[in-house]
Motif scaffolding. Structure first.
Motif, mmCIF file in Angstrom:
data_model
loop_
_atom_site.group_PDB
_atom_site.id
_atom_site.type_symbol
_atom_site.label_atom_id
_atom_site.label_comp_id
_atom_site.label_asym_id
_atom_site.label_seq_id
_atom_site.Cartn_x
_atom_site.Cartn_y
_atom_site.Cartn_z
ATOM 1 N N ASP A 522 0.847 -1.062 -0.323
ATOM 2 C CA ASP A 522 -0.068 -0.281 -0.021
ATOM 3 C C ASP A 522 0.598 1.589 0.231
ATOM 4 N N ILE A 523 2.026 0.939 0.756
ATOM 5 C CA ILE A 523 2.949 2.700 1.041
ATOM 6 C C ILE A 523 3.603 2.507 -0.545
ATOM 7 N N LEU A 524 4.395 1.608 -0.971
ATOM 8 C CA LEU A 524 4.662 0.994 -2.005
ATOM 9 C C LEU A 524 3.659 2.140 -3.161
ATOM 10 N N ASN A 525 1.991 1.968 -3.518
ATOM 11 C CA ASN A 525 1.807 2.241 -4.585
ATOM 12 C C ASN A 525 1.301 3.625 -4.163
ATOM 13 N N HIS A 526 1.093 4.173 -2.852
ATOM 14 C CA HIS A 526 1.195 5.447 -2.912
ATOM 15 C C HIS A 526 2.572 6.881 -3.351
ATOM 16 N N VAL A 527 3.636 5.523 -3.434
ATOM 17 C CA VAL A 527 4.766 6.020 -3.652
ATOM 18 C C VAL A 527 4.692 6.447 -5.378
ATOM 19 N N LYS A 528 4.317 5.668 -5.671
ATOM 20 C CA LYS A 528 4.309 5.459 -6.989
ATOM 21 C C LYS A 528 2.949 6.268 -8.038
ATOM 22 N N LEU A 529 2.217 6.592 -6.921
ATOM 23 C CA LEU A 529 1.102 7.704 -7.067
ATOM 24 C C LEU A 529 1.885 9.530 -7.257
ATOM 25 N N ASN A 530 2.455 9.309 -6.183
ATOM 26 C CA ASN A 530 2.676 10.726 -6.099
ATOM 27 C C ASN A 530 3.842 10.759 -6.833
ATOM 28 N N LYS A 531 4.586 9.376 -6.938
ATOM 29 C CA LYS A 531 5.564 9.937 -8.644
ATOM 30 C C LYS A 531 5.377 10.541 -10.325
ATOM 31 N N LEU A 532 3.949 9.713 -10.094
ATOM 32 C CA LEU A 532 3.383 10.053 -11.294
ATOM 33 C C LEU A 532 2.945 11.190 -11.218
ATOM 34 N N GLN A 533 2.398 12.123 -10.350
ATOM 35 C CA GLN A 533 1.577 13.125 -9.735
ATOM 36 C C GLN A 533 2.846 14.449 -9.570
ATOM 37 N N ALA A 534 4.040 13.793 -9.524
ATOM 38 C CA ALA A 534 4.919 14.902 -10.085
ATOM 39 C C ALA A 534 5.206 14.913 -11.567
ATOM 40 N N ASP A 535 5.556 13.467 -12.579
ATOM 41 C CA ASP A 535 5.544 14.121 -13.367
ATOM 42 C C ASP A 535 4.700 14.246 -14.445
ATOM 43 N N SER A 536 3.463 14.830 -13.803
ATOM 44 C CA SER A 536 2.265 14.900 -14.467
ATOM 45 C C SER A 536 2.295 16.432 -14.156
ATOM 46 N N ASP A 537 2.086 16.904 -13.272
ATOM 47 C CA ASP A 537 2.285 18.275 -12.840
ATOM 48 C C ASP A 537 2.967 18.767 -12.176
ATOM 49 N N HIS A 538 3.907 18.546 -11.264
ATOM 50 C CA HIS A 538 4.961 19.148 -10.823
ATOM 51 C C HIS A 538 4.729 19.556 -10.116
ATOM 52 N N ARG A 539 3.663 18.991 -8.741
ATOM 53 C CA ARG A 539 3.510 18.971 -7.242
ATOM 54 C C ARG A 539 2.035 17.636 -7.856
ATOM 55 N N GLN A 540 2.126 18.095 -5.797
ATOM 56 C CA GLN A 540 1.214 16.827 -4.815
ATOM 57 C C GLN A 540 0.051 17.777 -5.368
ATOM 58 N N SER A 541 -0.803 16.574 -5.009
ATOM 59 C CA SER A 541 -2.171 17.222 -5.268
ATOM 60 C C SER A 541 -2.662 17.578 -4.113
ATOM 61 N N PRO A 542 -2.860 17.956 -4.277
ATOM 62 C CA PRO A 542 -4.245 18.653 -2.445
ATOM 63 C C PRO A 542 -5.164 17.852 -1.834
ATOM 64 N N GLY A 543 -5.733 16.647 -2.916
ATOM 65 C CA GLY A 543 -6.361 15.696 -2.088
ATOM 66 C C GLY A 543 -5.531 14.406 -2.001
ATOM 67 N N ALA A 544 -4.129 14.351 -2.710
ATOM 68 C CA ALA A 544 -4.150 12.922 -2.081
ATOM 69 C C ALA A 544 -3.427 12.477 -0.442
ATOM 70 N N LYS A 545 -4.015 11.435 -0.578
ATOM 71 C CA LYS A 545 -4.293 10.552 0.545
ATOM 72 C C LYS A 545 -2.634 11.004 1.581
ATOM 73 N N LYS A 546 -2.808 10.829 2.689
ATOM 74 C CA LYS A 546 -1.413 10.878 4.102
ATOM 75 C C LYS A 546 -1.196 9.578 4.389
ATOM 76 N N GLY A 547 0.368 9.167 4.604
ATOM 77 C CA GLY A 547 0.635 7.916 4.731
ATOM 78 C C GLY A 547 1.269 8.212 6.012
ATOM 79 N N PRO A 548 1.992 7.282 6.130
ATOM 80 C CA PRO A 548 3.458 7.466 6.862
ATOM 81 C C PRO A 548 4.754 7.855 5.471
ATOM 82 N N LYS A 549 6.085 8.807 6.188
ATOM 83 C CA LYS A 549 7.055 8.979 5.470
ATOM 84 C C LYS A 549 7.645 7.797 5.089
ATOM 85 N N ARG A 550 7.976 7.452 6.295
ATOM 86 C CA ARG A 550 9.065 6.633 6.700
ATOM 87 C C ARG A 550 9.210 4.659 6.862
#
Length: 626
Positions: A522-550
């Motif tokens: 699940d954490i890895l899926n969020h990492v991939k999602l954040n990576k796709l968002q960063a590649d598309s608009d260079h910023r994190q979506s405000p609606g992205a779900k928060k999770g563990p940072k480490r």
């Protein structure tokens, strides 16, 4: 004589107020004549007005209780009734209670006039027939003097008297409606809805209310429980004395729900199942019926249908003999059937409900249409570990860290076993990993081994070996070979609260790492999602779900074969986790510790291989074991 003078003085003051005469310097002969005419006037209206003015000293047109009391005392004194004079307070209160039903604290002239007129005319007998019954109307509260206001106030009083019954029955009705609506909407999204339509929705919705009411119907007749509850604080807002009426209401709801459930199945669902086109049936419900479209007799002859029909007959019999006509022996039956009426018949037939409850449980265990879901693949790893990959059942939502129960009726029809879910919520499949340690898991592994085949190629460098399901273009043929699997869940576990923390420390031993694998995915899926968002608009979506940072994951195992179980997860971490959110450490305890001569050469090869290719020689992944 002194009392009469006091009464005469009050009368004189009243007449002077009516004529607006100032009597400080006396009155003239003309004014005296007017006073005399007022006192000797035989008209009832005039005499009542003088009496009211004597009471209403302040001239506001209203009489308070104190003013009425004073007039009663003066009248008693002038008539030399000393006892009546002493009871003036209670008699004034009596008049106010009768003429002031709204408790306004005063009465008006028309009310007192009505009372005195009726008293004067009481001897005329039949003369009162043509008059409006003003005395009765006077004593009726203002809110009840016309039909509309009377209807409103009567309903308000009924609500005030029955508020405890209203909120209990209202809450019960709301819960029933919520359950019915929830099941109705849920059934609309099931595959069977494409064939059976809203008939199935009504059948399932009524069945959901039956589950609730069958659990509640015995509570109102648990006498010892009600005896204890009646003396508790619950008795202030729950009408325990109406327990039998509530029992009857629930019984009526069960009767209605049973009729709807039976009619929808036997008169609508079953005919639609048997008459729909075979291609449509196979597409929607084929796997649930072993890819054989049933006939109507097959559905009626089903265990679930038989238990349902028996329950309906027994409940109908018990309900009929519990009605007033049979229980009170009001109905007169022929001599051969006279035992079916009376209290004994009611009492003994009610004990049939014990059998009904047994059938009720069995009826739910053997449904005609169970929720269809399909096993996609099954993999048997070395180390006797079986991995099942399934499509998600409709509406199956879970969090990482949860578990479910698995049953294989081919092995045991009543045996359920819990297993942690190893797939992430974002995956398009559902997976569990189980190690064959007992009789049941060993037998399940053997059943799937019959439909699995070893790889054609030889094992790789690490010597790892696994068996997977045979490739087949015919899904129906493959499903027929698979052992039938049932699942229940998901169910919560402490590990599912991992999202509340910024840093995770996960430690798993052997197969016990399964809940943490789901969390890592699940954490890895969020990492991939954040990576796709960063590649598309260079910023994190405000609606992205928060999770563990480490996340730090320590996996301790004593067998090299164990690494094959989750090799794909380890490879995903190495490929997708660019920011090192997940740090994974594998510990292989079967290898001697570093510095031991028996493992020195292995350690050297390990370092050389990892330095050159970045691949571990034990797990064949990029995660280096310790």
């Amino acid at each position: 004589m002194g009392d009469s003078k006091e009464f005469a003085g009050e009368l004189f003051d009243t007449l002077s107020r009516r004529r607006q005469v100032h009597v400080e310097n006396g009155i003239s002969k003309n004014q005296l004549r007017q006073f005399w005419e007022d006192m000797t006037n035989q008209d009832l209206e005039s005499r009542l007005q003088i009496f009211f003015d004597m009471c209403d000293k302040n001239g506001d047109g209203r009489l308070t209780e104190d003013e009425v009391k004073e007039v009663i005392a003066l009248s008693a004194a002038s008539n030399r009734l000393s006892n009546l004079q002493q009871q003036a307070t209670s008699y004034a209160s009596l008049i106010m209670d009768r003429l002031d039903p709204d408790h306004q604290g005063y009465i008006e002239m028309w009310q007192l006039e009505t009372l005195l007129k009726e008293m004067v005319n009481s001897d005329e007998g039949n003369k009162m027939t043509g008059k409006s019954q003003n005395l009765t109307r006077t004593m009726i509260p203002k809110g009840y003097r016309n039909p509309m206001s009377r209807l409103v106030h009567e309903n308000i009083e009924r609500i005030h008297e029955n508020w405890r019954r209203i909120w209990v029955v209202g809450l019960w009705l709301i819960i029933n409606m919520i359950l019915f609506r929830w099941k109705f909407n849920k059934t609309r999204h099931s595959p069977a809805f494409n064939i059976e339509g809203y008939c199935l929705c009504f059948a399932k919705g009524s069945a959901e209310t039956l589950n609730l009411n069958m659990a509640l119907i015995l509570l109102p007749v648990c006498r010892r429980t009600l005896t204890k509850l009646r003396s508790s604080f619950l008795g202030t807002f729950i009408p325990f004395d109406d327990n039998i009426n509530f029992h009857k209401i629930i019984a009526l709801a069960i009767a209605i729900g049973s009729i709807v459930h039976m009619e929808m199945h036997f008169m609508c669902n079953f005919p639609r199942l048997t008459s729909c086109p075979k291609t449509q049936f196979m597409e929607s419900l084929g796997p649930a019926f072993h890819n054989l479209q049933p006939h109507y007799i097959d559905l009626v002859n089903n265990f679930s249908s038989i238990t349902g029909a028996l329950m309906f007959v027994m409940m109908a019999f018990s309900f009929t003999l519990a009605t007033h006509w049979f229980r009170r022996n009001v109905i007169k039956l022929p001599w051969e059937l006279h035992h079916l009426a009376g209290f004994n018949a009611f009492w003994y037939t009610h004990h049939l409900l014990a059998v009904v409850y047994v059938f009720f449980i069995l009826h739910g265990c053997f449904l005609v249409i169970s929720r269809p879901w399909y096993t996609k693949t099954a993999t048997i790893y070395s180390g006797n570990v079986l991995a099942l990959y399934m499509s998600k059942p409709p509406g199956f939502k879970y969090d990482s860290g949860m578990y479910l129960f698995v049953k294989c009726p081919d092995i045991s029809k009543f045996e359920w076993h819990p297993f942690s879910i190893t797939s992430a919520p974002g995956d398009d499949f559902l997976s569990v990993h189980m190690r064959a340690l007992g009789d049941w898991t060993t037998e399940l592994r053997n059943r799937f081994a019959e439909v699995c085949e070893p790889p054609i190629t030889k094992p790789g460098k690490g010597g790892l070996m696994k068996m997977a399901t045979r490739a087949s273009h015919n899904l129906e043929e493959l499903q027929e070979k698979f052992p039938k699997i049932f699942i229940k869940g998901p169910y919560g576990a402490p590990a599912q609260d991992y999202k509340k923390y910024d840093i995770l420390l996960l430690i798993g031993l052997g197969i016990g790492a399964t809940p943490f694998i789901s969390i890592i995915k699940d954490i890895l899926n969020h990492v991939k999602l954040n990576k796709l968002q960063a590649d598309s608009d260079h910023r994190q979506s405000p609606g992205a779900k928060k999770g563990p940072k480490r996340a730090y994951f320590y996996w301790v195992t004593r067998e090299q074969d164990s690494f094959e179980w989750f090799k794909g997860v380890m490879d995903d971490i190495a490929e997708s986790d660019d920011h090192n959110v997940i740090e994974m450490h594998n510990y292989l305890t079967s290898v001697y510790e570093e510095g031991d001569a028996r493992s020195a050469l292995i350690a050297m090869v390990q370092k050389l291989q990892h330095a050159k290719n970045g691949v571990d020689i034990f797990s064949e992944s990029r995660v280096t074991p310790s």
